[in-house]
Design an enzyme around this catalytic site. Structure first.
Site, short mmCIF file in Angstrom:
data_model
loop_
_atom_site.label_atom_id
_atom_site.label_comp_id
_atom_site.label_asym_id
_atom_site.label_seq_id
_atom_site.Cartn_x
_atom_site.Cartn_y
_atom_site.Cartn_z
N GLY A 12 0.77 -1.24 0.00
CA GLY A 12 0.00 0.00 0.00
C GLY A 12 0.80 1.28 0.00
CG ASN A 14 1.50 3.88 -5.77
OD1 ASN A 14 1.93 5.00 -6.01
ND2 ASN A 14 1.98 2.79 -6.35
CG MET A 90 -0.87 -7.41 -7.21
SD MET A 90 -0.02 -6.33 -8.40
CE MET A 90 0.91 -7.57 -9.32
CB ILE A 92 -7.15 -9.11 -15.03
CG1 ILE A 92 -5.63 -9.22 -15.22
CG2 ILE A 92 -7.80 -8.50 -16.27
CD1 ILE A 92 -4.94 -7.93 -15.52
CG HIS A 109 1.84 -0.63 -15.92
ND1 HIS A 109 1.61 -1.91 -15.50
CD2 HIS A 109 2.83 -0.71 -16.86
CE1 HIS A 109 2.41 -2.74 -16.16
NE2 HIS A 109 3.16 -2.03 -16.99
CG ASP A 145 -1.40 -2.65 -17.42
OD1 ASP A 145 -2.10 -2.18 -16.51
OD2 ASP A 145 -0.60 -3.59 -17.25
#
Length: 201
Positions: A12, A14, A90, A92, A109, A145
């Site tokens: 965590g 970010n 993590m 999709i 990213h 992405d």
């Protein structure tokens, strides 16, 4: 005050960068909920210490991906979120989930997209031998992405870099880029035109 939900999977850092910039008045946002797909993610501790609501929704506890995403959706809606921020999440997300939040999911990213999408962007760039790498903040679409790019930060690859030293220097820029992008969003300065994101004065 805009309410955002943050999806996390790990330490965590970010998330912490965003929380710090909210605390110092730079970001006119409220983190309404932090959701992790791992119950032991340190990001949940960071959020709890800051008094932010936390929810752990583990994929293995759900019968299907649809159920997993339905629980995430319910938690975001229950918290009144207007935007979803992926901060080291993590997994999709399916097209059906992304379409519910069309141009309302922002991801960071650790590479200069469209180069090196997917997992381990830093390692991909390092092994390829590029001279510059960096990070990309973008809107999420149904691809991996591949959504419209909001902003990028460039980091030179040094001759004596390792994958880890490069990743560490990219992370410093991630902690600058994500709050910058969220501030632009919160102030209504992002205009999406096809693949391009125009930053309004």
């Amino acid at each position: 005050m805009h309410k955002v939900g943050v999806l996390v999977s790990g330490r965590g850092s970010n998330l912490q960068a965003v929380m710090d910039r909210i605390a110092d008045g730079y970001l006119p946002l409220e983190i309404a909920v932090v959701i992790s797909d791992k119950a032991d993610a340190y990001a949940l501790e960071r959020a709890a210490k800051a008094g932010i609501k936390t929810v752990a929704i583990e994929r293995k506890g759900c019968a299907s991906k649809d159920e997993f995403e339905d629980k995430i959706q319910a938690a975001l809606v229950d918290a009144g979120c207007e935007l979803v921020v992926l901060a080291g999440f993590m997994r999709i997300l399916s097209g059906s989930f992304v379409n519910k939040w069309h141009h309302k999911i922002i991801n960071i990213h650790p590479a200069l997209l469209p180069s090196f999408p997917g997992l381990h962007g830093q390692r991909q760039a390092f092994e390829y031998g590029v001279k510059f790498s960096g990070c990309t903040v973008h809107f999420v679409d149904e691809g991996t992405d591949s959504g419209p790019i909001i902003l990028q930060k460039v980091v030179p690859v040094l001759d004596d870099d390792t994958e880890d030293t490069l990743a560490d220097r990219i992370l410093v820029q991630e902690h600058i880029a994500m709050p910058e992008a969220l501030k632009l969003w919160a102030e209504g300065k992002l205009q999406i035109e096809g693949r391009k994101v125009r930053i309004l004065a």
